[in-house]
Design an enzyme around this catalytic site. Structure first.
Site, PDB file in Angstrom:
ATOM      1  N   HIS A  29       0.837  -1.210   0.000  1.00  0.00           N
ATOM      2  CA  HIS A  29       0.000   0.000   0.000  1.00  0.00           C
ATOM      3  C   HIS A  29       0.872   1.260   0.000  1.00  0.00           C
ATOM      4  O   HIS A  29       0.632   2.197  -0.766  1.00  0.00           O
ATOM      5  CB  HIS A  29      -0.915  -0.032   1.230  1.00  0.00           C
ATOM      6  CG  HIS A  29      -1.699   1.213   1.454  1.00  0.00           C
ATOM      7  ND1 HIS A  29      -3.003   1.365   1.040  1.00  0.00           N
ATOM      8  CD2 HIS A  29      -1.364   2.386   2.070  1.00  0.00           C
ATOM      9  CE1 HIS A  29      -3.434   2.564   1.389  1.00  0.00           C
ATOM     10  NE2 HIS A  29      -2.457   3.198   2.024  1.00  0.00           N
ATOM     11  N   GLU A  30       1.905   1.282   0.850  1.00  0.00           N
ATOM     12  CA  GLU A  30       2.804   2.438   0.903  1.00  0.00           C
ATOM     13  C   GLU A  30       3.613   2.577  -0.393  1.00  0.00           C
ATOM     14  O   GLU A  30       3.874   3.698  -0.848  1.00  0.00           O
ATOM     15  CB  GLU A  30       3.748   2.315   2.108  1.00  0.00           C
ATOM     16  CG  GLU A  30       3.060   2.366   3.456  1.00  0.00           C
ATOM     17  CD  GLU A  30       2.229   3.614   3.667  1.00  0.00           C
ATOM     18  OE1 GLU A  30       2.646   4.694   3.197  1.00  0.00           O
ATOM     19  OE2 GLU A  30       1.145   3.511   4.271  1.00  0.00           O
TER      20      GLU A  30
END
Length: 375
Positions: A242-243
């Site tokens: 996600h990051e």
């Protein structure tokens, strides 16, 4: 009776200096339709000044001293009668004994100030986000790395509340190095399919929150609390994915440009990220503000698809979001029962892996990662 209640005189006495000699001449001043006319005792006209060319000169309070604008000989007229001086003031554009011009100028200044303030607000609200959205994708990787390095110093200063310095990072002690190796293995597998065009740098830091954060240039910080909250490596890898999505979409760079505003934008254009308070504000923006709903949804999709590419479990991110209430970054305040969080979890859960997931880490490697902050 006030001055304005008295009938306005159309003529009055004055003292005239022609500017060629120091002699003073007592004159009769007549208010004509378009200007002042000064005559001597014989009725000879000494001067005729249009109202729009009359200027007020410095003088004692009880004297109205006038000159003619742009007059090379510097002639002047002095009027001592207050009622007659007021009559001249009413007619002459540049005479302001009543303060009317000053008040008009002050209102103009206030008006322009209000307009300028509104313009700045409009630029900040509409202009800066639009500019940031267009500029961020065009920022060269080398510039974004420099940007990340400048902000990284401030982010670490704000996160490292105990001033641990190098000890703030987990994985450096002898009994933590196996955990560091496990993290590197996880990052390498994700990075191999991310196609970012820049190398990732990931660290676990000693923070109790179940969060992670990405900076411009590919720096990712995983908080110790996230490792402790996870039940398997895929849940950690899903959040890291996600990051990585935020890095790939330049969300962090856009957010800093939007949050820190024009000063940081100019710093980027000039290549100076360290000077001034803009970089401090930018770091606070990273830590205290959440991304937009659209940015979070896009990062979810990127992270889940990345997990699918590397044959991990894409739905592990949804499991982790459920555990931490959707708040993947420190500034987020979304609760588990919030409709947005439920929608994000549902969207990720619909992504089906191509086959049985391949574990990111072996059981001993996962145990080592869980002890990466053992100290």
């Amino acid at each position: 009776m006030t001055m304005t209640d008295l009938p306005a005189p159309t003529s009055g006495p004055g003292v005239f200096f022609d500017g060629r000699t120091s002699a003073r001449q007592n004159v009769r001043v007549t208010l004509g339709s378009s200007g002042l006319q000064m005559t001597d005792s014989t009725g000879h006209v000494l001067a005729d000044w249009p109202y729009d060319e009359i200027d007020e000169l410095n003088a004692p309070d009880n004297v109205l001293r006038l000159g003619r604008r742009h007059d090379p000989v510097l002639a002047r007229l002095e009027v001592f009668d207050a009622n007659f001086a007021h009559a001249i003031d009413v007619r002459a554009e540049y005479v302001d004994r009543t303060g009317a011009i000053h008040r008009r100028q002050r209102l103009h200044v206030i008006g322009w100030t209000v307009l300028a303030t509104l313009a700045l607000v409009a630029v900040s609200y509409w202009g800066i986000p639009a500019i940031a959205d267009r500029i961020a994708p065009a920022v060269p990787v080398a510039v974004e790395r420099r940007l990340g390095e400048a902000v990284n110093m401030q982010v670490r200063n704000q996160l490292d509340t105990r001033n641990a310095g190098a000890g703030f990072d987990c994985g450096n002690n002898a009994n933590e190095q196996a955990g560091r190796a496990a993290l590197d293995k996880m990052i390498k597998r994700l990075e191999s399919s991310a196609n970012l065009g820049l190398p990732l740098r990931a660290s676990v830091i000693r923070r109790p929150e179940a969060n992670a954060i990405a900076l411009p240039g590919g720096q990712i910080y995983v908080f110790q609390g996230l490792i402790e909250k996870a039940d398997n490596p895929d849940e950690v890898a899903g959040v890291i994915g996600h990051e990585i999505g935020h890095v790939a979409h330049r969300d962090n760079t856009k957010g800093m440009l939007q949050g820190a505003g024009l000063s940081f934008l100019f710093g980027m254009l000039l290549g100076d990220f360290v000077g001034g308070g803009a970089v401090v504000y930018a770091a606070k923006t990273v830590l205290q503000s959440s991304y937009s709903r659209e940015a979070e949804t896009a990062a979810d999709g990127y992270g889940a698809e990345l997990m699918k590419k590397v044959h991990g479990d894409p739905r592990a991110l949804a499991t982790m979001l459920a555990k931490i209430g959707g708040a993947t970054e420190p500034g987020m305040k979304i609760l588990l029962d919030h409709p947005e969080t439920k929608a994000r979890i549902a969207a990720i859960s619909r992504i089906v892996p191509d086959g049985p997931p391949i574990p990111f880490l072996s059981a001993p490697e996962w145990a080592a990662l869980k002890r990466i902050c053992a100290g």
